[in-house]
Design an enzyme around this catalytic site. Structure first.
Site, PDB file in Angstrom:
ATOM      1  N   LYS A   8       0.931  -1.326  -0.037  1.00 49.81           N
ATOM      2  CA  LYS A   8       0.097  -0.079  -0.137  1.00 49.81           C
ATOM      3  C   LYS A   8       0.750   1.250  -0.208  1.00 49.81           C
ATOM      4  CE  LYS A   8      -4.365  -1.931   1.571  1.00 49.81           C
ATOM      5  NZ  LYS A   8      -5.407  -1.591   2.695  1.00 49.81           N
ATOM      6  N   LYS A  19     -10.893  -4.662  -2.801  1.00 47.62           N
ATOM      7  CA  LYS A  19     -11.957  -3.854  -3.032  1.00 47.62           C
ATOM      8  C   LYS A  19     -11.485  -2.172  -3.256  1.00 47.62           C
ATOM      9  CE  LYS A  19     -13.543  -3.931   1.732  1.00 47.62           C
ATOM     10  NZ  LYS A  19     -12.188  -3.508   2.518  1.00 47.62           N
ATOM     11  N   LYS A  51      -3.790 -10.067  -5.543  1.00 47.75           N
ATOM     12  CA  LYS A  51      -4.906 -10.494  -4.651  1.00 47.75           C
ATOM     13  C   LYS A  51      -6.016  -9.459  -5.149  1.00 47.75           C
ATOM     14  CE  LYS A  51      -5.806  -8.177  -0.371  1.00 47.75           C
ATOM     15  NZ  LYS A  51      -7.183  -8.015  -0.242  1.00 47.75           N
TER      16      LYS A  51
HETATM   17  P1  ATP Z   1      -8.192  -3.190   0.908  1.00 43.19           P
HETATM   18  O1  ATP Z   1      -7.849  -3.035  -0.519  1.00 43.19           O
HETATM   19  O2  ATP Z   1      -8.927  -1.688   1.242  1.00 43.19           O
HETATM   20  O3  ATP Z   1      -7.284  -3.358   2.189  1.00 43.19           O
HETATM   21  P2  ATP Z   1      -9.774  -5.729   1.188  1.00 43.19           P
HETATM   22  O4  ATP Z   1     -10.226  -6.260  -0.057  1.00 43.19           O
HETATM   23  O5  ATP Z   1      -8.270  -6.118   1.341  1.00 43.19           O
HETATM   24  O6  ATP Z   1      -9.676  -4.090   0.954  1.00 43.19           O
HETATM   25  P3  ATP Z   1     -10.114  -5.662   3.932  1.00 43.19           P
HETATM   26  O7  ATP Z   1     -11.254  -4.942   4.517  1.00 43.19           O
HETATM   27  O8  ATP Z   1      -8.689  -5.222   4.090  1.00 43.19           O
HETATM   28  O9  ATP Z   1     -10.513  -5.939   2.422  1.00 43.19           O
HETATM   29  O10 ATP Z   1     -10.368  -7.263   4.506  1.00 43.19           O
HETATM   30  C1  ATP Z   1     -11.591  -7.714   5.205  1.00 43.19           C
HETATM   31  C2  ATP Z   1     -11.467  -9.396   5.075  1.00 43.19           C
HETATM   32  O11 ATP Z   1     -11.642  -9.865   3.636  1.00 43.19           O
HETATM   33  C3  ATP Z   1     -10.138  -9.777   5.740  1.00 43.19           C
HETATM   34  O12 ATP Z   1     -10.547 -10.903   6.496  1.00 43.19           O
HETATM   35  C4  ATP Z   1      -9.347 -10.167   4.601  1.00 43.19           C
HETATM   36  O13 ATP Z   1      -8.438 -11.412   4.956  1.00 43.19           O
HETATM   37  C5  ATP Z   1     -10.302 -10.763   3.617  1.00 43.19           C
HETATM   38  N1  ATP Z   1      -9.846 -10.823   2.217  1.00 43.19           N
HETATM   39  C6  ATP Z   1      -9.205  -9.390   1.677  1.00 43.19           C
HETATM   40  N2  ATP Z   1      -9.119  -9.768   0.253  1.00 43.19           N
HETATM   41  C7  ATP Z   1      -9.127 -11.233   0.264  1.00 43.19           C
HETATM   42  C8  ATP Z   1      -9.130 -11.893  -0.913  1.00 43.19           C
HETATM   43  N3  ATP Z   1      -8.639 -11.420  -2.122  1.00 43.19           N
HETATM   44  N4  ATP Z   1      -9.500 -13.314  -0.718  1.00 43.19           N
HETATM   45  C9  ATP Z   1      -9.895 -13.777   0.417  1.00 43.19           C
HETATM   46  N5  ATP Z   1     -10.082 -12.933   1.427  1.00 43.19           N
HETATM   47  C10 ATP Z   1      -9.952 -11.547   1.333  1.00 43.19           C
HETATM   48 MG    MG Z   2      -6.869  -5.452   2.967  1.00 38.00          MG
END
Ligand code: ATP
Ligand code: MG
Length: 331
Positions: free
Chosen positions: A111, A198, A195
């Site tokens: 990040k 969002k 990965k």
């Molecule tokens: P950001 O990019 O803002 O970090 P994010 O998609 O990584 O958003 P988070 O809010 O950081 O989402 O994570 C929420 C939950 O979703 C956590 O338990 C994280 O491990 C899980 N998670 C995030 N991305 C993935 C993915 N690609 N596959 C499976 N689990 C995920």
């Molecule tokens: Mg995340």
């Protein structure tokens, strides 16, 4: 009863990766644990957010938690910034962690690299894992269901808890991490080495839980796949198809080997069309439930009650931590 804690950031609308890696596990575990589910808005501001958008996403996230199948009568659903104990404990844990430990976190490195191209890197982005450790430790959580990307932060949480216990007083529970059996790391649709996130700038890479279902099916059909034509699970040789198999398997509760058998001899096109339909039907049903919660007016009550219940438990632990570290007066 053992305690569970998990959080999701309102940094955007959750993706099917978040559903598969996080929400789906929450639903399966909610009855076995005293469960705390948190909308971690203080984590979201480690990178710049639009104030109104953040508020809107926070509300939608609450509806999405419930639409996933969490029972508000059983679990505690709340917003991180509404429970002051998180920030208080985070400060104490920042004073227990070392800069070197934080600089090693891959999420920070990823990040920070992205952020550096836009503006400066916030201090909060670096110290984020101390806040995450606080989130978990103030509820004495025994288990934390998260996607695989959070494994490293969980390891640091355990280290901080052990160090605190050894240095001050043995009061913190060292939590266990729990990853889902399938789909612990859903990858981007246009780059299966990255990965799904969002907060990705490229919307083609992810399917948000509030995407138009038909548009989502199209994203699946145009997902990057691999050379060759066989539908076989092989993360090294076929990362694109393997990722789609993970999504397919998680959304239908069919095993990957069962799917491989079913699609033996069939084309990528046929496979992706079918998965597109699965995703479309899943999203349509899911969004009906989200809209129900957004329109019902019950959300604010659920979040108010959640914040009260959470604070009751967390404040007690923060007091113990302050006492252990010698903060404030002896009373
Ligand atoms: P950001 O990019 O803002 O970090 P994010 O998609 O990584 O958003 P988070 O809010 O950081 O989402 O994570 C929420 C939950 O979703 C956590 O338990 C994280 O491990 C899980 N998670 C995030 N991305 C993935 C993915 N690609 N596959 C499976 N689990 C995920
Ligand atoms: Mg995340």
């Amino acid at each position: 009863m053992k305690t569970l804690f998990s959080g999701v950031q309102p940094s955007g609308i959750p993706t099917i990766g978040n559903y598969i890696g996080a929400y789906k596990q929450f639903v399966e575990m909610q009855h076995e644990y005293d469960s705390y589910f948190c909308i971690v808005d203080q984590h979201a501001i480690t990178v710049p957010q639009d104030r109104l958008k953040l508020r809107e996403n926070t509300k939608k996230l609450a509806a999405i938690y419930l639409a996933s199948g969490l029972d508000p009568e059983k679990i505690t659903l709340f917003i991180q910034s509404e429970v002051a104990a998180h920030a208080k404990a985070a400060w104490m844990l920042q004073c227990v962690g070392y800069i070197g430990e934080l600089e090693r976190m891959t999420q920070y490195k990823d990040k920070a690299r992205r952020q550096n191209q836009k503006e400066g890197i916030s201090v909060g982005l670096l110290t984020y894992p101390s806040l995450m450790a606080a989130d978990i430790l103030i509820y004495s959580a025994d288990v934390v269901p998260v996607g695989e990307d959070q494994g490293q932060h969980l390891e640091l949480t355990r280290t901080l808890a052990e160090r605190f216990n050894a240095k001050y007083n043995d009061i913190l529970t060292v939590p266990e991490v729990k990853h889902p059996e399938t789909g612990g790391r859903i990858m981007s649709l246009n780059d299966p080495t990255k990965k799904m996130s969002k907060s990705d700038d490229n919307q083609k890479g992810y399917i948000s839980l509030l995407d138009d279902p038909k548009a989502a099916a199209k994203k699946i059909r145009s997902a990057v796949t691999d050379s060759g034509s066989e539908i076989r699970y092989d993360k090294e040789e076929k990362p694109g198809i393997s990722n789609l198999l993970d999504i397919y398997s998680s959304l239908t509760d069919r095993s990957v080997s069962d799917l491989e058998l079913d699609y033996d001899g069939k084309s990528y096109g046929e496979f992706k069309t079918d998965l597109g339909e699965v995703v479309e039907a899943f999203l349509a049903r899911f969004q009906d439930r989200v809209n129900h919660y957004l329109e019902s007016g019950a959300l604010d009550d659920i979040l108010d009650r959640g914040a009260e219940r959470a604070a009751r438990k967390a404040d007690r632990m923060v007091e113990k931590m302050e006492r252990a570290m010698g903060l404030g007066r002896k009373r």
